[in-house]
Design an enzyme around this catalytic site. Structure first.
Site, short mmCIF file in Angstrom:
data_model
loop_
_atom_site.label_atom_id
_atom_site.label_comp_id
_atom_site.label_asym_id
_atom_site.label_seq_id
_atom_site.Cartn_x
_atom_site.Cartn_y
_atom_site.Cartn_z
N LYS A 138 0.84 -1.21 0.00
CA LYS A 138 0.00 0.00 0.00
C LYS A 138 0.87 1.27 0.00
CE LYS A 138 -2.14 -1.17 3.85
NZ LYS A 138 -1.45 -2.47 4.12
N ARG B 215 -10.14 0.66 8.43
CA ARG B 215 -9.65 -0.67 8.74
C ARG B 215 -10.70 -1.53 9.44
NH1 ARG B 215 -3.72 0.21 8.87
NH2 ARG B 215 -2.81 -1.81 9.20
N ARG C 60 11.44 -5.86 5.10
CA ARG C 60 11.27 -4.42 4.87
C ARG C 60 12.24 -3.57 5.71
NH1 ARG C 60 5.49 -1.91 5.59
NH2 ARG C 60 5.65 -3.00 7.57
N ARG D 287 10.99 -1.72 11.19
CA ARG D 287 9.88 -1.35 12.07
C ARG D 287 9.72 -2.38 13.19
NH1 ARG D 287 4.80 0.23 8.27
NH2 ARG D 287 3.74 -1.06 9.82
N ARG E 155 -0.69 -9.31 13.16
CA ARG E 155 -1.28 -8.29 12.28
C ARG E 155 -2.08 -8.94 11.16
NH1 ARG E 155 3.99 -5.53 10.59
NH2 ARG E 155 2.74 -4.21 9.21
P1 AP5 Z 1 4.75 -1.62 1.94
O1 AP5 Z 1 4.48 -0.77 0.75
O2 AP5 Z 1 5.44 -1.02 3.11
O3 AP5 Z 1 3.43 -2.41 2.39
P2 AP5 Z 1 2.13 -1.88 3.17
O4 AP5 Z 1 0.97 -2.56 2.56
O5 AP5 Z 1 2.13 -0.39 3.21
O6 AP5 Z 1 2.42 -2.52 4.58
P3 AP5 Z 1 2.28 -1.93 6.06
O7 AP5 Z 1 2.95 -2.91 6.97
O8 AP5 Z 1 2.75 -0.52 6.15
O9 AP5 Z 1 0.76 -1.99 6.27
P4 AP5 Z 1 0.04 -2.04 7.58
O10 AP5 Z 1 -1.33 -1.81 7.13
O11 AP5 Z 1 0.23 -3.23 8.43
O12 AP5 Z 1 0.77 -0.91 8.47
P5 AP5 Z 1 0.36 0.57 8.86
O13 AP5 Z 1 1.60 1.36 8.93
O14 AP5 Z 1 -0.78 1.05 8.05
O15 AP5 Z 1 5.62 -2.89 1.40
C1 AP5 Z 1 6.04 -3.91 2.30
C2 AP5 Z 1 7.41 -4.46 1.82
O16 AP5 Z 1 7.22 -5.09 0.55
C3 AP5 Z 1 8.47 -3.38 1.58
O17 AP5 Z 1 9.73 -3.87 1.96
C4 AP5 Z 1 8.44 -3.14 0.07
O18 AP5 Z 1 9.70 -2.71 -0.45
C5 AP5 Z 1 8.06 -4.53 -0.43
N1 AP5 Z 1 7.31 -4.50 -1.69
C6 AP5 Z 1 6.38 -3.60 -2.09
N2 AP5 Z 1 5.90 -3.92 -3.29
C7 AP5 Z 1 6.54 -5.07 -3.67
C8 AP5 Z 1 6.47 -5.90 -4.82
N3 AP5 Z 1 5.66 -5.63 -5.82
N4 AP5 Z 1 7.26 -7.00 -4.85
C9 AP5 Z 1 8.11 -7.30 -3.82
N5 AP5 Z 1 8.24 -6.54 -2.72
C10 AP5 Z 1 7.45 -5.44 -2.64
O19 AP5 Z 1 -0.22 0.35 10.34
C11 AP5 Z 1 0.62 -0.01 11.42
C12 AP5 Z 1 -0.22 -0.12 12.68
O20 AP5 Z 1 -0.82 1.16 12.98
C13 AP5 Z 1 -1.39 -1.10 12.63
O21 AP5 Z 1 -0.99 -2.43 12.91
C14 AP5 Z 1 -2.33 -0.51 13.70
O22 AP5 Z 1 -1.88 -0.86 14.99
C15 AP5 Z 1 -2.13 0.98 13.55
N6 AP5 Z 1 -3.11 1.58 12.61
C16 AP5 Z 1 -2.85 2.22 11.43
N7 AP5 Z 1 -3.98 2.63 10.84
C17 AP5 Z 1 -5.00 2.24 11.67
C18 AP5 Z 1 -6.42 2.35 11.60
N8 AP5 Z 1 -7.03 2.94 10.54
N9 AP5 Z 1 -7.15 1.81 12.59
C19 AP5 Z 1 -6.57 1.23 13.67
N10 AP5 Z 1 -5.23 1.08 13.78
C20 AP5 Z 1 -4.45 1.59 12.80
#
Ligand code: AP5
Length: 217
Positions: free
Chosen positions: A13, A90, A129, A165, A176
């Site tokens: 994402k 979410r 990552r 992270r 997660r």
């Molecule tokens: P990346 O682009 O970082 O993936 P992502 O989908 O953004 O993953 P996240 O871990 O950031 O999502 P998340 O939803 O768990 O975390 P968030 O920060 O929102 O890519 C991942 C890896 O893959 C990278 O190394 C990249 O280089 C690689 N990659 C990308 N594309 C690729 C490809 N095509 N091929 C190969 N490799 C590739 O949330 C964190 C925490 O915050 C949550 O757990 C929760 O506690 C809290 N939180 C955030 N938002 C909310 C909400 N709305 N409600 C409640 N809690 C929330």
């Protein structure tokens, strides 16, 4: 243009959001990034959110909705450029509240892009990552062209230091993914029923996936 980018942790994402932002000039609103910034600044919100984030659980809806309302109501620039929500909504409750908020503002959602990636690949991506402390670039130790540099702790974009992270620890990753399956996956049906969902295959090169996204917009 108002977009939501949906997908399991590690689906890409954040990676694709950066490209969408560059292409369309929309504001990128990542709730995860905002919460991590709050923690860095040691605010009450950051400290409270971290209690949940470090365990791989969702931050309570009331805290998240307060945060989103604050951004949407106070940042006029995002209303004029349009915005891309990354990591929000979410839960069904967040999605319903977001719909109400948009309706009150006379805005409507253009599309929800759902990036689909298999679970083994998600675990591999998240454990590999790294994120740059200086430019926030998201990179991967599985990137063959930059592997050596990233393993030395350097960002391939700007040369800054990269870090792993805390929630990319294996145990937390599995938690997660479970939380995603139980609480976030139901949003796929929610948006499908509204006829605004576009699911795309999230495997392949970042460029290829971006092309797939563009073809849905
Ligand atoms: P990346 O682009 O970082 O993936 P992502 O989908 O953004 O993953 P996240 O871990 O950031 O999502 P998340 O939803 O768990 O975390 P968030 O920060 O929102 O890519 C991942 C890896 O893959 C990278 O190394 C990249 O280089 C690689 N990659 C990308 N594309 C690729 C490809 N095509 N091929 C190969 N490799 C590739 O949330 C964190 C925490 O915050 C949550 O757990 C929760 O506690 C809290 N939180 C955030 N938002 C909310 C909400 N709305 N409600 C409640 N809690 C929330």
């Amino acid at each position: 243009m108002i977009l939501v980018i949906l997908g399991a942790p590690g689906a890409g994402k954040g990676t694709q959001a950066k490209r969408i932002k560059e292409k369309f000039g929309v504001a990128h609103i990542s709730t995860g990034d905002i919460l991590r910034e709050e923690l860095k600044k040691n605010t009450d919100l950051g400290k409270k959110a971290n209690e949940f984030m470090k365990k791989g659980e969702l931050v309570p809806d009331d805290l998240i909705m307060k945060l989103i309302k604050n951004i949407i109501n106070n940042d006029n620039s995002c209303k004029s450029t349009g915005f891309l929500m990354d990591g929000f909504p979410r839960t069904i409750n967040q999605a319903q509240k977001f719909d109400e908020m948009l309706e009150d503002l006379g805005l409507s959602m253009h599309k929800v892009i759902n990036i689909v990636v298999g679970e083994d690949e998600l675990v591999k991506r998240l454990s590999g990552r790294r994120v740059c402390r200086s430019c926030n670039n998201i990179c991967s130790i599985h990137d063959k062209d930059n592997r050596e540099l990233i393993l030395e702790g350097k960002c391939p974009e700007c040369g800054g230091d990269v870090y792993q992270r805390k929630d990319d620890d294996r145990e937390v990753i599995l938690q997660r993914l479970e939380v995603y399956n139980n609480q976030t996956r139901p949003l796929i049906d929610y948006y499908e029923d509204k006829n605004i969902l576009a699911s795309i295959n999230g495997s392949g090169s970042e460029e290829k996936i971006f092309e797939r996204i563009l073809s849905t917009l």
